[in-house]
Scaffold this motif. Structure first.
Motif, PDB file in Angstrom:
ATOM      1  N   GLY A   1     -17.406   9.494  -5.672  1.00 41.61           N
ATOM      2  CA  GLY A   1     -16.326   9.310  -4.705  1.00 41.61           C
ATOM      3  C   GLY A   1     -15.208   8.464  -5.296  1.00 41.61           C
ATOM      4  O   GLY A   1     -15.439   7.622  -6.157  1.00 41.61           O
ATOM      5  N   TYR A   2     -13.993   8.703  -4.856  1.00 38.50           N
ATOM      6  CA  TYR A   2     -12.833   7.972  -5.391  1.00 38.50           C
ATOM      7  C   TYR A   2     -12.336   7.008  -4.307  1.00 38.50           C
ATOM      8  O   TYR A   2     -11.190   7.064  -3.869  1.00 38.50           O
ATOM      9  N   TRP A   3     -13.257   6.133  -3.863  1.00 36.56           N
ATOM     10  CA  TRP A   3     -12.997   5.190  -2.771  1.00 36.56           C
ATOM     11  C   TRP A   3     -12.094   4.053  -3.218  1.00 36.56           C
ATOM     12  O   TRP A   3     -12.142   3.636  -4.378  1.00 36.56           O
ATOM     13  N   ASN A   4     -11.300   3.581  -2.287  1.00 37.57           N
ATOM     14  CA  ASN A   4     -10.530   2.358  -2.503  1.00 37.57           C
ATOM     15  C   ASN A   4     -11.526   1.200  -2.585  1.00 37.57           C
ATOM     16  O   ASN A   4     -12.676   1.304  -2.146  1.00 37.57           O
ATOM     17  N   ASP A   5     -11.095   0.107  -3.189  1.00 32.97           N
ATOM     18  CA  ASP A   5     -11.981  -1.064  -3.313  1.00 32.97           C
ATOM     19  C   ASP A   5     -12.473  -1.485  -1.923  1.00 32.97           C
ATOM     20  O   ASP A   5     -11.701  -1.537  -0.964  1.00 32.97           O
ATOM     21  N   GLY A   6     -13.740  -1.720  -1.810  1.00 34.42           N
ATOM     22  CA  GLY A   6     -14.312  -2.195  -0.544  1.00 34.42           C
ATOM     23  C   GLY A   6     -14.640  -1.076   0.427  1.00 34.42           C
ATOM     24  O   GLY A   6     -15.115  -1.310   1.528  1.00 34.42           O
ATOM     25  N   GLU A   7     -14.379   0.160   0.059  1.00 32.22           N
ATOM     26  CA  GLU A   7     -14.660   1.318   0.927  1.00 32.22           C
ATOM     27  C   GLU A   7     -15.804   2.128   0.334  1.00 32.22           C
ATOM     28  O   GLU A   7     -16.029   2.056  -0.887  1.00 32.22           O
ATOM     29  N   PRO A   8     -16.522   2.906   1.118  1.00 31.65           N
ATOM     30  CA  PRO A   8     -16.415   2.990   2.595  1.00 31.65           C
ATOM     31  C   PRO A   8     -17.137   1.816   3.252  1.00 31.65           C
ATOM     32  O   PRO A   8     -18.194   1.410   2.774  1.00 31.65           O
ATOM     33  N   ASN A   9     -16.578   1.293   4.324  1.00 34.66           N
ATOM     34  CA  ASN A   9     -17.146   0.087   4.943  1.00 34.66           C
ATOM     35  C   ASN A   9     -17.683   0.325   6.354  1.00 34.66           C
ATOM     36  O   ASN A   9     -18.210  -0.588   6.990  1.00 34.66           O
ATOM     37  N   ASP A  10     -17.490   1.535   6.882  1.00 40.72           N
ATOM     38  CA  ASP A  10     -17.995   1.886   8.211  1.00 40.72           C
ATOM     39  C   ASP A  10     -17.585   0.848   9.250  1.00 40.72           C
ATOM     40  O   ASP A  10     -18.348   0.524  10.166  1.00 40.72           O
ATOM     41  N   ALA A  11     -16.354   0.309   9.082  1.00 39.12           N
ATOM     42  CA  ALA A  11     -15.884  -0.811   9.889  1.00 39.12           C
ATOM     43  C   ALA A  11     -15.923  -0.535  11.386  1.00 39.12           C
ATOM     44  O   ALA A  11     -16.274  -1.410  12.155  1.00 39.12           O
ATOM     45  N   ASN A  12     -15.555   0.693  11.784  1.00 39.12           N
ATOM     46  CA  ASN A  12     -15.505   1.009  13.212  1.00 39.12           C
ATOM     47  C   ASN A  12     -16.228   2.316  13.488  1.00 39.12           C
ATOM     48  O   ASN A  12     -15.697   3.190  14.145  1.00 39.12           O
ATOM     49  N   ASP A  13     -17.497   2.399  12.993  1.00 41.07           N
ATOM     50  CA  ASP A  13     -18.223   3.674  13.061  1.00 41.07           C
ATOM     51  C   ASP A  13     -17.394   4.786  12.421  1.00 41.07           C
ATOM     52  O   ASP A  13     -17.103   5.796  13.021  1.00 41.07           O
ATOM     53  N   GLU A  14     -17.016   4.466  11.190  1.00 43.12           N
ATOM     54  CA  GLU A  14     -16.122   5.394  10.478  1.00 43.12           C
ATOM     55  C   GLU A  14     -16.950   6.409   9.686  1.00 43.12           C
ATOM     56  O   GLU A  14     -17.524   6.084   8.653  1.00 43.12           O
ATOM     57  N   ASP A  15     -17.034   7.637  10.181  1.00 39.94           N
ATOM     58  CA  ASP A  15     -17.886   8.651   9.555  1.00 39.94           C
ATOM     59  C   ASP A  15     -17.129   9.782   8.862  1.00 39.94           C
ATOM     60  O   ASP A  15     -17.748  10.742   8.406  1.00 39.94           O
ATOM     61  N   CYS A  16     -15.808   9.684   8.824  1.00 39.24           N
ATOM     62  CA  CYS A  16     -15.023  10.764   8.180  1.00 39.24           C
ATOM     63  C   CYS A  16     -14.136  10.172   7.099  1.00 39.24           C
ATOM     64  O   CYS A  16     -13.697   9.029   7.184  1.00 39.24           O
ATOM     65  N   ALA A  17     -13.921  10.993   6.045  1.00 37.48           N
ATOM     66  CA  ALA A  17     -13.177  10.496   4.887  1.00 37.48           C
ATOM     67  C   ALA A  17     -11.753  11.059   4.835  1.00 37.48           C
ATOM     68  O   ALA A  17     -11.513  12.196   5.234  1.00 37.48           O
ATOM     69  N   ALA A  18     -10.842  10.225   4.334  1.00 42.32           N
ATOM     70  CA  ALA A  18      -9.447  10.647   4.175  1.00 42.32           C
ATOM     71  C   ALA A  18      -8.928  10.169   2.830  1.00 42.32           C
ATOM     72  O   ALA A  18      -9.439   9.193   2.261  1.00 42.32           O
ATOM     73  N   VAL A  19      -7.926  10.870   2.300  1.00 43.91           N
ATOM     74  CA  VAL A  19      -7.336  10.510   1.005  1.00 43.91           C
ATOM     75  C   VAL A  19      -5.896  10.048   1.243  1.00 43.91           C
ATOM     76  O   VAL A  19      -5.227  10.519   2.159  1.00 43.91           O
ATOM     77  N   TYR A  20      -5.451   9.100   0.431  1.00 40.07           N
ATOM     78  CA  TYR A  20      -4.128   8.490   0.605  1.00 40.07           C
ATOM     79  C   TYR A  20      -3.289   8.624  -0.656  1.00 40.07           C
ATOM     80  O   TYR A  20      -3.830   8.802  -1.762  1.00 40.07           O
ATOM     81  N   ALA A  21      -1.969   8.475  -0.531  1.00 36.19           N
ATOM     82  CA  ALA A  21      -1.054   8.548  -1.670  1.00 36.19           C
ATOM     83  C   ALA A  21      -1.058   7.217  -2.417  1.00 36.19           C
ATOM     84  O   ALA A  21      -0.059   6.504  -2.462  1.00 36.19           O
ATOM     85  N   LYS A  22      -2.180   6.910  -3.018  1.00 32.24           N
ATOM     86  CA  LYS A  22      -2.318   5.640  -3.733  1.00 32.24           C
ATOM     87  C   LYS A  22      -1.928   5.802  -5.194  1.00 32.24           C
ATOM     88  O   LYS A  22      -2.273   6.798  -5.832  1.00 32.24           O
ATOM     89  N   LYS A  23      -1.225   4.803  -5.721  1.00 36.28           N
ATOM     90  CA  LYS A  23      -0.819   4.858  -7.128  1.00 36.28           C
ATOM     91  C   LYS A  23      -2.048   4.848  -8.027  1.00 36.28           C
ATOM     92  O   LYS A  23      -2.069   5.480  -9.089  1.00 36.28           O
ATOM     93  N   ASN A  24      -3.071   4.130  -7.592  1.00 36.56           N
ATOM     94  CA  ASN A  24      -4.333   4.147  -8.331  1.00 36.56           C
ATOM     95  C   ASN A  24      -5.120   5.382  -7.864  1.00 36.56           C
ATOM     96  O   ASN A  24      -5.906   5.331  -6.919  1.00 36.56           O
TER      97      ASN A  24
END
Ligand SMILES: *[C@@H]1O[C@H](CO)[C@@H](O)[C@H](O)[C@H]1NC(C)=O
Ligand SMILES: *[C@@H]1O[C@H](CO)[C@@H](O)[C@H](O)[C@H]1NC(C)=O
Ligand SMILES: *[C@@H]1O[C@H](CO)[C@@H](O)[C@H](O)[C@H]1NC(C)=O
Length: 306
Positions: free
Chosen positions: A257-280
């Motif tokens: 997986g190409y997760w951002n640092d600290g992700e996935p964290n399931d912070a709010n019952d987060e069960d779906c993945a999304a991708v962002y326009a990150k420079k990294n």
């Protein structure tokens, strides 16, 4: 020897044939003998022709001589009738005719030989021409074979080019992708976004390789307004079956997986993945509540027009 108008050669020849009985020389034999000469003449090369012609002439005259010798020899042995005398008178004319016929026959043979040789030349020329043409054809065929081989190598590209995506979708590595960049597309929950993709004959995008991650995020970076808060784009990945076990749409467990640092964290019952326009580029994913509304990415197989 009392035969009139005959030379010494004739007398000598008659001496040699004295004991043989010769029938009178039949004129009809001349015709068949001439035919034999004509046939053999055709087989003789041109250079030897004059020599052969002289030889033929000599032989013919010799035969005529011998026959006549015998003939007159017979005449001397018996009584000369008026008929015999008449025959003797006509002999010079007969000889002249024979000579003329032989000459004519030889001229004809020569003519025929000339015509045969010229037609042979023509045939040779045609043969040469034919050979040359055949070589030309061979060269052409070789060239065509090469052309066909080169076309074959282009075939996959051509077929690929004929595959196309619907308007608003882009073709990448033989897959059609839809990015809901436009304002009018709005925002959707993970499930509604997936419904949209399915309605268009596809599903949410699967990013199961570095190359796909690279290409996907590059497109986001090129199309998103980076001065505003970043939009998330739903992809076909979730851990709703078992918390922490992320699976692609077909049930295959996520390997890389190409997760951002600290992700996935399931912070709010987060069960779906999304991708962002990150420079990294390889730290561009986040997990999110499936019921939240976001943008999304679909993928589908191109349609072939062939
Ligand atoms: C010469 O040829 C002609 C016809 O071509 C024939 O009628 C004649 O008998 C021939 N004469 C002799 C002597 O063979
Ligand atoms: C990402 O893709 C670009 C071409 O679009 C390539 O030049 C670059 O090397 C790739 N980066 C990685 C890390 O694969
Ligand atoms: C399921 O999807 C993943 C990701 O696209 C793929 O690598 C895998 O081959 C698929 N498995 C099956 C059984 O289709």
């Amino acid at each position: 020897m009392s035969g009139p108008n005959f030379d010494g050669g004739f007398d000598i020849l008659t001496c040699e044939d004295d004991n043989e009985e010769h029938p009178p020389y039949p004129p009809s034999n001349h015709g068949s003998r001439s035919n034999v000469w004509r046939v053999s003449m055709l087989n003789v090369a041109r250079g030897n022709l004059s020599a052969v012609v002289l030889a033929v002439l000599a032989v013919v005259l010799l035969i005529v001589d011998i026959s006549l010798g015998a003939h007159y020899n017979n005449l001397t042995d018996t009584h000369l009738t008026a008929e015999d005398v008449e025959q003797i008178r006509s002999e010079p004319t007969f000889l002249e005719d024979s000579s003329k016929n032989v000459t004519t026959t030889m001229q004809e043979a020569q003519k025929q030989l000339d015509s045969e040789m010229s037609s042979q030349k023509e045939t040779n020329w045609e043969l040469e021409h034919q050979n040359k043409r055949q070589t030309d054809y061979k060269v052409q065929i070789d060239k065509m074979k090469k052309d066909i081989a080169s076309m074959r190598t282009h075939l996959p590209m051509i077929v690929g080019g004929c595959r196309h995506c619907p308007p608003g979708w882009i073709l990448m590595n033989s897959v059609c992708y839809y990015y809901s960049f436009s304002e009018s597309a709005g925002l959707k929950t993970w499930n509604k976004a997936r419904d949209f993709c399915k309605m268009h004959g596809g599903d949410l995008a699967v990013i199961d390789s570095k190359d796909k991650e690279n290409a996907t995020v590059k497109i986001l970076l090129n199309n998103e307004d980076l001065s505003k808060p970043l939009n998330g784009f739903w992809i076909g990945l979730r851990d709703s079956d078992q918390e922490g076990t992320w699976k692609w749409l077909n049930g295959t467990v996520l390997v890389e997986g190409y997760w951002n640092d600290g992700e996935p964290n399931d912070a709010n019952d987060e069960d779906c993945a999304a991708v962002y326009a990150k420079k990294n580029i390889f730290k561009a994913w986040n997990d999110f509540t499936c019921g939240a509304t976001m943008k999304w990415i679909c993928e589908k197989t191109p349609t072939s027009t062939s």
